[in-house]
Design an enzyme around this catalytic site. Structure first.
Site, PDB file in Angstrom:
ATOM      1  N   ARG A  54      -0.751  -0.592  -8.675  1.00 46.90           N
ATOM      2  CA  ARG A  54      -2.196  -0.253  -8.501  1.00 46.90           C
ATOM      3  C   ARG A  54      -2.347   1.331  -8.482  1.00 46.90           C
ATOM      4  NH1 ARG A  54      -3.168  -1.185  -2.251  1.00 46.90           N
ATOM      5  NH2 ARG A  54      -3.284  -3.277  -2.894  1.00 46.90           N
ATOM      6  N   THR A  70     -10.403   2.070  -8.296  1.00 45.29           N
ATOM      7  CA  THR A  70     -11.188   2.848  -8.281  1.00 45.29           C
ATOM      8  C   THR A  70     -13.025   2.623  -8.247  1.00 45.29           C
ATOM      9  OG1 THR A  70     -11.905   5.267  -8.868  1.00 45.29           O
ATOM     10  CG2 THR A  70     -11.346   3.622 -10.749  1.00 45.29           C
ATOM     11  N   ARG A  92     -11.428   6.693   7.380  1.00 48.20           N
ATOM     12  CA  ARG A  92     -10.944   7.285   5.993  1.00 48.20           C
ATOM     13  C   ARG A  92     -12.022   7.036   5.206  1.00 48.20           C
ATOM     14  NH1 ARG A  92      -5.668   5.763   7.691  1.00 48.20           N
ATOM     15  NH2 ARG A  92      -5.798   3.729   6.504  1.00 48.20           N
ATOM     16  N   ALA A 147      -5.762   8.322  -0.440  1.00 52.51           N
ATOM     17  CA  ALA A 147      -6.746   8.539   0.823  1.00 52.51           C
ATOM     18  C   ALA A 147      -6.374   9.243   2.039  1.00 52.51           C
ATOM     19  CB  ALA A 147      -6.922   6.866   1.220  1.00 52.51           C
ATOM     20  N   ASP A 171       0.824  -1.152  -0.149  1.00 50.48           N
ATOM     21  CA  ASP A 171       0.020  -0.107  -0.048  1.00 50.48           C
ATOM     22  C   ASP A 171       0.934   1.193  -0.062  1.00 50.48           C
ATOM     23  OD1 ASP A 171      -2.135  -1.681   0.422  1.00 50.48           O
ATOM     24  OD2 ASP A 171      -2.606  -1.005   2.546  1.00 50.48           O
ATOM     25  N   GLN A 211      -0.339   6.983  -5.820  1.00 50.16           N
ATOM     26  CA  GLN A 211      -1.611   7.937  -5.744  1.00 50.16           C
ATOM     27  C   GLN A 211      -1.641   8.825  -6.639  1.00 50.16           C
ATOM     28  OE1 GLN A 211      -0.056   8.603  -2.075  1.00 50.16           O
ATOM     29  NE2 GLN A 211      -1.241   7.159  -0.861  1.00 50.16           N
TER      30      GLN A 211
END
Ligand SMILES: Cc1cc2nc3c(=O)[nH]c(=O)nc-3n(C[C@H](O)[C@H](O)[C@H](O)COP(=O)(O)OP(=O)(O)OC[C@H]3O[C@@H](n4cnc5c(N)ncnc54)[C@H](O)[C@@H]3O)c2cc1C
Length: 281
Positions: free
Chosen positions: A155, A201, A263, A160, A105, A134
């Site tokens: 990914r 998404t 979140r 976030a 992540d 991101q």
């Protein structure tokens, strides 16, 4: 809390595996992630690593082709980057032995350099590791250019965390535009061995725009998957599966769900009303 169960099937790994099996029957893949935030001792990082080693075994034994997704802060990044690297290596090596992809992540902007460095280090040793990028960060375009030659599993997410305007686009429309640009850039690399894209998404407009690009450019289905969170946009997930697209759902579990849940709520204030309604039911 009942409203949490909308986003996670339960606190235990057994709950997550049961949900993953159910999704498998529906033609949807899974990614398993144990919720947890920053740690305070190396022993905790070791415990998380051993937990994930067990998850790799169990997911493999279940025969459902699930991936796992980890946060480097949970493997000890704040305590000792070398300890974190060793823990990550244990997971990626075991993942490789079991043909299971280990996703990293992306967390707050201050972790990006270390996260990318550890990803590169690991990618040089194994193809069984992927990384989240991101779209809200200005730097991601440049980071992507340096990662593409590796043939990496990427990914793409919007992002976030609450970031400052000097590191991230403050306007949602700019984030959405950047997401589309970056995704198209990655799709353009579909010939590169070892590469693949998770279009992570729930934004149905983006999904449709990218679906049209994929069709127009004849991107091979093995190169990409749509990825969403458990319990979110289920209709869209099913629509994609019916259209023959590959879909994977990230299933979170664990007792430490509170910051994560906040979140999810912040992403969509309408969810607050859902919680309020549940609280009175
Ligand atoms: C598989 C996966 C992995 C992720 N990994 C990371 C990561 O490593 N690092 C990171 O920073 N972020 C990660 N995220 C979160 C991501 O950055 C976004 O915060 C999140 O996906 C919401 O953005 P969106 O792209 O869905 O678009 P948005 O524009 O926020 O949402 C589009 C639409 O989706 C629906 N929707 C979105 N969120 C919700 C919700 N909570 N509840 C109900 N409906 C909703 C709504 O209909 C909304 O209009 C991940 C997301 C996914 C799906």
């Amino acid at each position: 809390m009942r409203s949490v169960s909308r986003f996670m099937p339960g606190e235990r790994i057994e709950d997550a595996l049961a949900a993953a099996s159910q999704l498998h029957h529906e033609g949807i893949g899974a990614i398993l992630t144990h919720l947890g935030e920053n740690l305070t001792t190396p022993d905790e990082a070791d415990e998380v690593t051993r937990h994930y080693l067990g998850v790799l075994e169990r997911a493999s034994a279940a025969g459902i082709g699930a991936h796992i997704s980890i946060k480097l802060t949970q493997l000890g990044l704040d305590l000792d980057p070398e300890l974190c690297r060793r823990n990550l290596q244990r997971l990626v090596e075991r993942g490789g032995e079991l043909n299971t992809l280990v996703w990293i992540d992306m967390e707050n902007a201050r972790y990006v350099d270390q996260t990318l460095a550890l990803f590169r280090h690991m990618r040089e040793r194994s193809p069984w590791v992927g990384i989240a990028l991101q779209a809200y960060l200005y730097r991601t375009e440049g980071d992507l250019e340096s990662l593409l030659p590796l043939g990496a599993a990427l990914r793409l997410v919007k992002g976030a965390y609450l970031e400052a305007p000097d590191v991230a686009y403050p306007r949602k429309s700019d984030v959405d535009d950047n997401y589309f640009r970056l995704a198209v850039r990655i799709l353009g690399e579909h010939d590169r061995a070892g590469g693949m894209l998770h279009i992570a998404t729930h934004d149905s407009a983006l999904v449709d725009r990218l679906g049209a690009e994929i069709e127009a450019r004849r991107i091979p289905p093995s190169y990409y998957e749509f990825a969403m969170l458990y319990g979110i946009q289920k209709t869209l997930q099913r629509r994609l599966v019916s259209a023959g697209q590959r879909v994977r759902v990230l299933i979170s579990y664990g007792a430490d769900w509170f910051p994560w849940y906040m979140r999810r709520l912040a992403e969509r204030p309408a969810n607050v009303w859902f919680v309020v309604r549940q609280a009175f039911n």
